[in-house]
Scaffold this active site. Structure first.
Site, PDB file in Angstrom:
ATOM      1  N   SER A 153       1.062  -0.936   0.331  1.00 40.05           N
ATOM      2  CA  SER A 153       0.568   0.315   0.136  1.00 40.05           C
ATOM      3  C   SER A 153       0.944   1.642   0.314  1.00 40.05           C
ATOM      4  O   SER A 153       1.680   1.381   0.769  1.00 40.05           O
ATOM      5  CB  SER A 153      -0.705   0.102   1.221  1.00 40.05           C
ATOM      6  OG  SER A 153      -1.916  -1.245   1.440  1.00 40.05           O
TER       7      SER A 153
HETATM    8  N1  SAH Z   1      -0.704  -4.222   3.976  1.00 37.65           N
HETATM    9  C1  SAH Z   1       0.207  -4.391   2.627  1.00 37.65           C
HETATM   10  C2  SAH Z   1      -1.308  -4.447   1.701  1.00 37.65           C
HETATM   11  C3  SAH Z   1      -1.437  -5.327   0.688  1.00 37.65           C
HETATM   12  S1  SAH Z   1      -2.578  -5.468  -0.886  1.00 37.65           S
HETATM   13  C4  SAH Z   1       1.110  -3.997   2.445  1.00 37.65           C
HETATM   14  O1  SAH Z   1       1.511  -3.428   3.694  1.00 37.65           O
HETATM   15  O2  SAH Z   1       2.222  -4.904   1.740  1.00 37.65           O
HETATM   16  C5  SAH Z   1      -3.303  -6.689   0.011  1.00 37.65           C
HETATM   17  C6  SAH Z   1      -3.772  -7.863   0.521  1.00 37.65           C
HETATM   18  O3  SAH Z   1      -4.891  -8.707   0.997  1.00 37.65           O
HETATM   19  C7  SAH Z   1      -2.551  -9.065  -1.138  1.00 37.65           C
HETATM   20  O4  SAH Z   1      -1.723  -9.571  -0.304  1.00 37.65           O
HETATM   21  C8  SAH Z   1      -3.942 -10.041  -0.639  1.00 37.65           C
HETATM   22  O5  SAH Z   1      -3.510 -11.528  -1.158  1.00 37.65           O
HETATM   23  C9  SAH Z   1      -4.554 -10.406   0.542  1.00 37.65           C
HETATM   24  N2  SAH Z   1      -6.194 -11.133   0.265  1.00 37.65           N
HETATM   25  C10 SAH Z   1      -7.389 -10.526  -0.685  1.00 37.65           C
HETATM   26  N3  SAH Z   1      -8.070 -11.019  -0.156  1.00 37.65           N
HETATM   27  C11 SAH Z   1      -7.687 -11.512   1.215  1.00 37.65           C
HETATM   28  C12 SAH Z   1      -8.293 -12.824   2.210  1.00 37.65           C
HETATM   29  N4  SAH Z   1      -9.847 -13.138   2.324  1.00 37.65           N
HETATM   30  N5  SAH Z   1      -7.332 -13.023   3.264  1.00 37.65           N
HETATM   31  C13 SAH Z   1      -6.194 -12.791   3.454  1.00 37.65           C
HETATM   32  N6  SAH Z   1      -5.949 -11.895   2.561  1.00 37.65           N
HETATM   33  C14 SAH Z   1      -6.015 -11.027   1.189  1.00 37.65           C
END
Ligand code: SAH
Length: 219
Positions: A62
């Site tokens: 993010s």
């Molecule tokens: N906070 C993270 C942002 C990751 S983007 C950072 O700082 O890097 C969002 C993430 O949510 C992705 O990796 C995706 O695979 C995950 N995601 C989507 N649906 C999900 C679910 N139901 N349970 C767990 N993770 C999920």
């Protein structure tokens, strides 16, 4: 790794404070966590740019402002137990870990979860527990949580999160309704209906799971 603390100070002065990130503990956490440690080597030069970056599997780390906004909106206090859904790179988990007591972070893509475990360990973060699975189910064995934060946008607030929220706690997540996404804060006074406050227009990857979208294409 080179010291990038001057770039973090610029990020705070240019991208965070002017947009309303004022909570001292949140600014301290953003100052302390090296975002480059959660990026693939070829992207480290862009670590403090004001945008999301790809981390593999079609997912993104993010934008720093959005991580800070989410952390501030969640009103996390020292000692709190936090559930994060969407570990991704582990960067936001490391920020939340500086504000909270313990963080449970769930990621559905096993390769990303494994990478986050390594990056968190290398960064010396010890109070994040990464779990691979569907975060829309929450983690009943570790509930209740003082705050639940999500980095992926769903169509509704997953019911298990409401059940696993501690009294007085809040959920901060992106909701996608009517074609747009908004970061919202959900609270539940007593056992009454949840109250949803709209915070800001945002852009997150889809929350894919039993209580989210059913596939990556949102059908
Ligand atoms: N906070 C993270 C942002 C990751 S983007 C950072 O700082 O890097 C969002 C993430 O949510 C992705 O990796 C995706 O695979 C995950 N995601 C989507 N649906 C999900 C679910 N139901 N349970 C767990 N993770 C999920």
């Amino acid at each position: 790794m080179t010291d990038r603390s001057a770039e973090r100070e610029d990020m705070i002065a240019w991208h965070l404070e002017p947009r309303g990130i004022r909570e001292p503990a949140v600014l301290d956490a953003m100052r302390a966590v090296p975002r480059e440690a959660f990026l693939p080597a070829r992207l480290r030069g862009e670590a403090y740019a004001d945008h999301p970056l790809p981390i593999g599997d079609g997912q993104t780390i993010s934008q720093p402002y959005v991580v800070a906004l989410t952390a501030q909106a969640a009103r996390i206090r020292p000692g709190d137990r936090v559930l994060e859904v969407g570990t991704g790179s582990g960067y936001a988990a490391a920020v939340l870990a500086r504000l909270a007591g313990e963080v449970w972070s769930v990621e559905r893509v096993p390769g990303l979860a494994a990478g986050a475990v390594d990056a968190l360990a290398a960064a010396g973060v010890r109070n994040v527990h990464v779990v691979t699975g569907d975060g829309t189910l929450g983690l009943p064995d570790h509930a209740p949580f003082d705050a639940i934060v999500a980095a992926a946008a769903g169509p509704d607030v997953p019911l298990p999160w409401l059940d696993q929220l501690a009294d007085g706690g809040c959920i901060v997540m992106p909701l996608e309704q009517g074609g747009g996404q908004h970061l919202v804060r959900v609270t539940r006074p007593g056992t009454g209906e949840p109250v949803i406050e709209r915070l800001e227009s945002v852009r997150f990857v889809p929350l894919v799971g039993e209580h989210g979208w059913h596939r990556d294409d949102r059908s």
